[in-house]
Design a protein around this motif. Structure first.
Motif, short mmCIF file in Angstrom:
data_model
loop_
_atom_site.label_atom_id
_atom_site.label_comp_id
_atom_site.label_asym_id
_atom_site.label_seq_id
_atom_site.Cartn_x
_atom_site.Cartn_y
_atom_site.Cartn_z
N VAL A 77 35.88 48.82 69.77
CA VAL A 77 36.73 47.63 69.83
C VAL A 77 37.66 47.58 68.61
O VAL A 77 38.84 47.25 68.73
CB VAL A 77 35.87 46.36 69.91
CG1 VAL A 77 36.75 45.11 69.80
CG2 VAL A 77 35.08 46.33 71.22
N ALA A 78 37.12 47.91 67.45
CA ALA A 78 37.95 47.88 66.23
C ALA A 78 39.12 48.85 66.34
O ALA A 78 40.23 48.55 65.87
CB ALA A 78 37.09 48.22 65.02
N ALA B 132 47.66 46.83 67.67
CA ALA B 132 48.47 46.12 66.67
C ALA B 132 49.74 46.91 66.37
O ALA B 132 50.81 46.33 66.10
CB ALA B 132 47.66 45.90 65.40
N PRO C 251 49.88 42.89 77.07
CA PRO C 251 48.68 43.44 76.44
C PRO C 251 47.80 44.21 77.42
O PRO C 251 47.33 45.31 77.11
CB PRO C 251 47.97 42.20 75.90
CG PRO C 251 49.09 41.23 75.62
CD PRO C 251 50.08 41.47 76.72
N ASP D 291 48.32 41.25 69.21
CA ASP D 291 47.36 40.72 68.24
C ASP D 291 45.93 40.79 68.78
O ASP D 291 45.69 40.99 69.97
CB ASP D 291 47.72 39.28 67.83
CG ASP D 291 47.74 38.30 68.99
OD1 ASP D 291 47.00 38.50 69.97
OD2 ASP D 291 48.52 37.32 68.93
N ALA D 292 44.97 40.62 67.87
CA ALA D 292 43.56 40.80 68.22
C ALA D 292 43.08 39.85 69.33
O ALA D 292 42.37 40.28 70.24
CB ALA D 292 42.70 40.66 66.97
N PRO D 293 43.43 38.53 69.28
CA PRO D 293 42.97 37.66 70.38
C PRO D 293 43.49 38.12 71.74
O PRO D 293 42.77 38.03 72.75
CB PRO D 293 43.55 36.29 69.99
CG PRO D 293 43.69 36.35 68.51
CD PRO D 293 44.09 37.76 68.21
N SER D 294 44.73 38.61 71.80
CA SER D 294 45.27 39.10 73.07
C SER D 294 44.53 40.34 73.54
O SER D 294 44.29 40.52 74.74
CB SER D 294 46.76 39.40 72.93
OG SER D 294 47.49 38.23 72.63
N VAL D 295 44.17 41.21 72.61
CA VAL D 295 43.38 42.40 72.98
C VAL D 295 42.06 41.97 73.58
O VAL D 295 41.65 42.44 74.66
CB VAL D 295 43.14 43.31 71.76
CG1 VAL D 295 42.19 44.45 72.13
CG2 VAL D 295 44.46 43.88 71.25
N ARG D 296 41.36 41.07 72.91
CA ARG D 296 40.03 40.66 73.38
C ARG D 296 40.09 39.98 74.74
O ARG D 296 39.26 40.26 75.62
CB ARG D 296 39.37 39.76 72.34
CG ARG D 296 39.06 40.47 71.03
CD ARG D 296 38.30 39.58 70.05
NE ARG D 296 38.14 40.20 68.75
CZ ARG D 296 37.20 41.10 68.45
NH1 ARG D 296 36.35 41.46 69.39
NH2 ARG D 296 37.12 41.62 67.25
N ILE E 183 41.81 47.36 68.65
CA ILE E 183 42.58 46.31 67.97
C ILE E 183 43.61 46.92 67.04
O ILE E 183 44.79 46.51 67.02
CB ILE E 183 41.63 45.35 67.23
CG1 ILE E 183 40.86 44.50 68.25
CG2 ILE E 183 42.40 44.45 66.26
CD1 ILE E 183 39.75 43.67 67.66
N ARG E 184 43.22 47.92 66.27
CA ARG E 184 44.17 48.55 65.34
C ARG E 184 45.28 49.29 66.08
O ARG E 184 46.45 49.22 65.71
CB ARG E 184 43.43 49.51 64.40
CG ARG E 184 42.69 48.82 63.26
CD ARG E 184 42.09 49.81 62.31
NE ARG E 184 43.10 50.71 61.72
CZ ARG E 184 42.80 51.72 60.90
NH1 ARG E 184 41.52 51.95 60.58
NH2 ARG E 184 43.74 52.48 60.40
#
Length: 273
Positions: A29-30, A37, A7, A42-47, A33-34
């Motif tokens: 950030v949105a 993906a 990631p 996944d979103a938690p890994s991005v954050r 994430i998209r």
């Protein structure tokens, strides 16, 4: 997702490819994430990966023009990416007349952890080992190496020299000692095995803008390590059938075919938020 596509690495590749607008507008950030993906993150890994890059001073939390949360590149991150551009997108043929740069270092025993860091960094910048404490690379890598060691606070341990190889062994024989050429060749062969079929498929069917974005981001994330593992030596110093030129050609054609259409997809995602 292939193991090498972590990631954090994909985020760096995404910013390198599509996250450097001249006006410095942060990427929402949105959108991050998209876009990630699409390549299996996944979103938690991005954050969590963005948080690590923020702690390292590479990403800065900023608000987008509409007030949503986003991240922009720091000045250090921009300089790192600009240094990387010169290798990743290089198309000039190296020449033996360009000469070599030697990095000679000495680190006190009580600071031996810095010795390991120096060796690791020089290896990641494409240097080979000419002798204990003496590392060698094509002279064109000098400026980037100097900048990198200054950023890491290691410049006081290193002296640089520029010159020619005068023997006794033939330069091609010496090069085979200084670098692990079979290991570097395997990296190129792995890239070709993964991305020649992608290139062939996209020549026949360009697919959607999202397809172009996905294929290009994964190709870039795989390719951008190679110009660092491989010092890119003059052809006359390399074994017959060397795969490096072909892998560079494949990446260059993928870039020409896919980058701009991938940018269309990125703009669409940001516009649709």
């Amino acid at each position: 997702m292939a193991e090498q596509h972590t990631p954090r690495s994909l985020i760096v590749s995404l910013y390198g490819a599509y996250g450097r607008p001249s006006e410095g507008t942060p990427m929402p950030v949105a959108a991050l994430i998209r876009l990630l993906a699409t390549v299996g993150v996944d979103a938690p890994s991005v954050r969590s990966s963005v948080s690590r890059l923020k702690r390292r001073g590479l990403l800065l939390a900023r608000r987008t023009p509409d007030g949503s949360a986003g991240y922009a590149l720091s000045d250090d991150a921009r300089r790192l990416l600009e240094d990387g551009d010169r290798r990743i997108y290089a198309r000039t043929e190296p020449s033996l007349s360009d000469g070599w740069v030697l990095a000679v270092f000495s680190v006190p025993e009580q600071e031996r952890h810095k010795r390991h860091l120096l060796r690791s960094r020089l290896g990641r910048l494409g240097f080979g080992t000419a002798a204990p404490g003496v590392w060698i690379a094509p002279a064109r890598h000098y400026e980037e190496t100097r900048n990198a060691l200054e950023r890491l606070g290691l410049s006081s341990y290193v002296d640089f020299f520029r010159g020619d190889h005068l023997g006794y062994a033939a330069t091609a024989e010496a090069v085979a000692r200084w670098w692990d050429l079979p290991a570097i060749a395997r990296l190129h062969e792995e890239f070709l095995a993964g991305y020649e079929p992608v290139l062939a498929a996209r020549r026949k069917d360009p697919g959607t803008a999202e397809d172009a974005y996905r294929d290009y981001l994964l190709a870039l994330d795989s390719w951008r390590r190679l110009p660092y593992a491989d010092p890119v030596l003059p052809a006359g110093l390399l074994p017959e059938g060397w795969p490096g030129r072909r892998s560079a050609e494949v990446f260059a054609e993928l870039h020409a075919l896919l980058w701009e259409r991938g940018a269309e997809h990125v703009r669409t995602v940001e516009k649709d938020l």
